[in-house]
Design a protein around this motif. Structure first.
Motif, PDB file in Angstrom:
ATOM      1  N   ALA A   1       4.205  15.285  -6.305  1.00 43.98           N
ATOM      2  CA  ALA A   1       3.979  16.132  -5.486  1.00 43.98           C
ATOM      3  C   ALA A   1       2.647  17.347  -5.772  1.00 43.98           C
ATOM      4  N   ARG A   2       1.750  17.272  -5.986  1.00 44.91           N
ATOM      5  CA  ARG A   2       0.704  17.935  -6.199  1.00 44.91           C
ATOM      6  C   ARG A   2      -0.064  17.229  -4.925  1.00 44.91           C
ATOM      7  N   ILE A   3      -0.092  15.711  -5.438  1.00 43.84           N
ATOM      8  CA  ILE A   3      -1.436  14.543  -3.916  1.00 43.84           C
ATOM      9  C   ILE A   3       0.223  15.406  -2.602  1.00 43.84           C
ATOM     10  N   ALA A   4       0.754  15.355  -2.563  1.00 43.83           N
ATOM     11  CA  ALA A   4       1.649  15.682  -1.026  1.00 43.83           C
ATOM     12  C   ALA A   4       1.542  17.066  -0.321  1.00 43.83           C
ATOM     13  N   LEU A   5       0.987  17.549  -1.601  1.00 43.98           N
ATOM     14  CA  LEU A   5       0.082  18.769  -0.772  1.00 43.98           C
ATOM     15  C   LEU A   5      -1.059  18.628  -0.142  1.00 43.98           C
ATOM     16  N   GLN A   6      -2.089  17.615  -0.200  1.00 40.89           N
ATOM     17  CA  GLN A   6      -3.971  16.982  -0.430  1.00 40.89           C
ATOM     18  C   GLN A   6      -3.451  16.521   1.354  1.00 40.89           C
ATOM     19  N   ASN A   7      -1.917  16.120   2.065  1.00 38.40           N
ATOM     20  CA  ASN A   7      -2.369  15.190   3.341  1.00 38.40           C
ATOM     21  C   ASN A   7      -3.232  14.059   3.502  1.00 38.40           C
ATOM     22  N   VAL A   8      -3.029  13.748   2.853  1.00 36.82           N
ATOM     23  CA  VAL A   8      -4.577  12.275   2.465  1.00 36.82           C
ATOM     24  C   VAL A   8      -3.265  11.339   2.353  1.00 36.82           C
ATOM     25  N   ALA A   9      -4.187  10.044   2.328  1.00 39.81           N
ATOM     26  CA  ALA A   9      -3.178   8.853   1.360  1.00 39.81           C
ATOM     27  C   ALA A   9      -2.980   8.849   0.273  1.00 39.81           C
ATOM     28  N   ARG A  10      -2.052   8.326  -0.347  1.00 39.20           N
ATOM     29  CA  ARG A  10      -2.383   7.970  -2.012  1.00 39.20           C
ATOM     30  C   ARG A  10      -3.015   6.038  -2.939  1.00 39.20           C
ATOM     31  N   LEU A  11      -3.660   6.639  -3.497  1.00 39.95           N
ATOM     32  CA  LEU A  11      -4.060   4.580  -4.586  1.00 39.95           C
ATOM     33  C   LEU A  11      -2.749   5.037  -5.540  1.00 39.95           C
TER      34      LEU A  11
ATOM     35  N   VAL B   1      -0.828   2.895  -7.962  1.00 40.57           N
ATOM     36  CA  VAL B   1      -1.046   2.016  -9.237  1.00 40.57           C
ATOM     37  C   VAL B   1      -0.117   2.068 -10.174  1.00 40.57           C
ATOM     38  N   PHE B   2       0.886   0.311 -10.705  1.00 41.78           N
ATOM     39  CA  PHE B   2       1.564   0.342 -10.977  1.00 41.78           C
ATOM     40  C   PHE B   2       0.823  -1.087 -12.339  1.00 41.78           C
ATOM     41  N   ARG B   3       1.112  -1.033 -13.212  1.00 40.56           N
ATOM     42  CA  ARG B   3       0.563  -1.847 -14.523  1.00 40.56           C
ATOM     43  C   ARG B   3       1.897  -2.143 -15.513  1.00 40.56           C
ATOM     44  N   SER B   4       2.031  -3.502 -15.372  1.00 41.59           N
ATOM     45  CA  SER B   4       3.350  -3.833 -15.711  1.00 41.59           C
ATOM     46  C   SER B   4       2.427  -4.974 -17.064  1.00 41.59           C
ATOM     47  N   ASN B   5       3.245  -5.689 -18.094  1.00 45.23           N
ATOM     48  CA  ASN B   5       2.552  -6.335 -19.291  1.00 45.23           C
ATOM     49  C   ASN B   5       2.243  -7.716 -18.756  1.00 45.23           C
ATOM     50  N   THR B   6       1.752  -7.979 -18.327  1.00 38.60           N
ATOM     51  CA  THR B   6       1.320  -8.740 -17.368  1.00 38.60           C
ATOM     52  C   THR B   6       0.244  -9.023 -16.113  1.00 38.60           C
ATOM     53  N   HIS B   7       0.975  -7.818 -15.470  1.00 40.99           N
ATOM     54  CA  HIS B   7       0.126  -7.882 -14.134  1.00 40.99           C
ATOM     55  C   HIS B   7      -0.132  -5.962 -13.469  1.00 40.99           C
ATOM     56  N   ILE B   8      -1.370  -6.434 -12.632  1.00 39.86           N
ATOM     57  CA  ILE B   8      -1.466  -4.760 -11.745  1.00 39.86           C
ATOM     58  C   ILE B   8      -1.547  -5.040 -11.214  1.00 39.86           C
ATOM     59  N   TYR B   9      -0.952  -3.660 -10.496  1.00 39.61           N
ATOM     60  CA  TYR B   9      -1.133  -3.204  -8.606  1.00 39.61           C
ATOM     61  C   TYR B   9      -0.945  -2.994  -8.154  1.00 39.61           C
ATOM     62  N   ALA B  10      -1.295  -2.781  -7.192  1.00 39.21           N
ATOM     63  CA  ALA B  10      -2.158  -1.139  -5.999  1.00 39.21           C
ATOM     64  C   ALA B  10      -2.144  -1.189  -4.528  1.00 39.21           C
ATOM     65  N   SER B  11      -1.238  -0.160  -4.283  1.00 39.10           N
ATOM     66  CA  SER B  11      -1.165   0.465  -3.067  1.00 39.10           C
ATOM     67  C   SER B  11      -1.903   1.828  -2.428  1.00 39.10           C
ATOM     68  N   VAL B  12      -2.613   1.249  -0.763  1.00 47.47           N
ATOM     69  CA  VAL B  12      -2.171   2.232  -0.426  1.00 47.47           C
ATOM     70  C   VAL B  12      -1.104   2.927   0.614  1.00 47.47           C
ATOM     71  N   VAL B  13      -0.977   3.571   0.433  1.00 48.74           N
ATOM     72  CA  VAL B  13       0.338   4.501   0.500  1.00 48.74           C
ATOM     73  C   VAL B  13      -0.310   5.164   1.442  1.00 48.74           C
ATOM     74  N   SER B  14       0.738   5.826   2.824  1.00 44.42           N
ATOM     75  CA  SER B  14       0.598   7.194   4.150  1.00 44.42           C
ATOM     76  C   SER B  14       0.469   8.399   3.606  1.00 44.42           C
ATOM     77  N   ASP B  15       0.051   8.998   3.652  1.00 42.59           N
ATOM     78  CA  ASP B  15      -0.197  10.647   3.457  1.00 42.59           C
ATOM     79  C   ASP B  15       1.315  11.130   3.063  1.00 42.59           C
ATOM     80  N   CYS B  16       2.231  10.581   4.578  1.00 46.25           N
ATOM     81  CA  CYS B  16       3.917  11.337   5.147  1.00 46.25           C
ATOM     82  C   CYS B  16       4.774  10.129   3.874  1.00 46.25           C
ATOM     83  N   GLY B  17       4.278   9.109   2.911  1.00 53.43           N
ATOM     84  CA  GLY B  17       4.230   8.709   1.906  1.00 53.43           C
ATOM     85  C   GLY B  17       5.729   7.020   2.455  1.00 53.43           C
ATOM     86  N   SER B  18       5.625   6.589   3.624  1.00 51.63           N
ATOM     87  CA  SER B  18       6.563   6.246   3.954  1.00 51.63           C
ATOM     88  C   SER B  18       6.188   4.814   4.328  1.00 51.63           C
ATOM     89  N   LYS B  19       5.169   4.425   4.668  1.00 52.90           N
ATOM     90  CA  LYS B  19       4.044   2.947   5.428  1.00 52.90           C
ATOM     91  C   LYS B  19       2.733   2.786   4.319  1.00 52.90           C
TER      92      LYS B  19
END
Length: 121
Positions: free
Chosen positions: A17-27, A29-47
């Motif tokens: 909710a705080r990041i949505a107000l900034q209007n920038v892409a967000r990095l 991160v998700f971590r599981s027990n065995t792996h780590i994932y990172a994605s850069v998502v557009s500021d509208c949050g859909s791509k």
């Protein structure tokens, strides 16, 4: 009473909710027990503009055995890789979304490696 997963998801909603107000892409991160994932998502949050994870075939060969995706060295490699892919997509500045995970260990290693590789957040 909330369990640990619900508590993490609650924290992540507040952050998003705080990041949505900034209007920038967000990095993200998700971590599981065995792996780590990172994605850069557009500021509208859909791509998804760029992504990297320890599940990728070339990363698995670079890391060695199948279970080596859950350490700080692997997270640092993913941080460097996501920064390179984001810059290739024309993104220099992002907001860091740790998805409710503590800024410690693998999440911290990924963030610091992305900063060193040139991403600003």
């Amino acid at each position: 009473m909330l369990n640990r997963k619900d508590q993490r998801l609650r924290r992540s909603r507040q952050t998003r909710a705080r990041i949505a107000l900034q209007n920038v892409a967000r990095l993200m991160v998700f971590r599981s027990n065995t792996h780590i994932y990172a994605s850069v998502v557009s500021d509208c949050g859909s791509k998804v503009l760029a992504s990297a994870s320890t599940v990728e075939k070339e990363m698995r060969t670079q890391l060695g055995a199948a279970g080596k995706g859950a350490n700080t060295e692997a997270a640092a490699l993913i941080g460097k890789r996501i920064a390179e892919r984001a810059k290739a997509a024309g993104i220099e500045k992002v907001a860091f979304d740790r998805s409710g995970f503590a800024y410690h260990g693998r999440v911290k290693a990924l963030a610091e490696a992305a900063r060193e590789a040139g991403l600003q957040f």
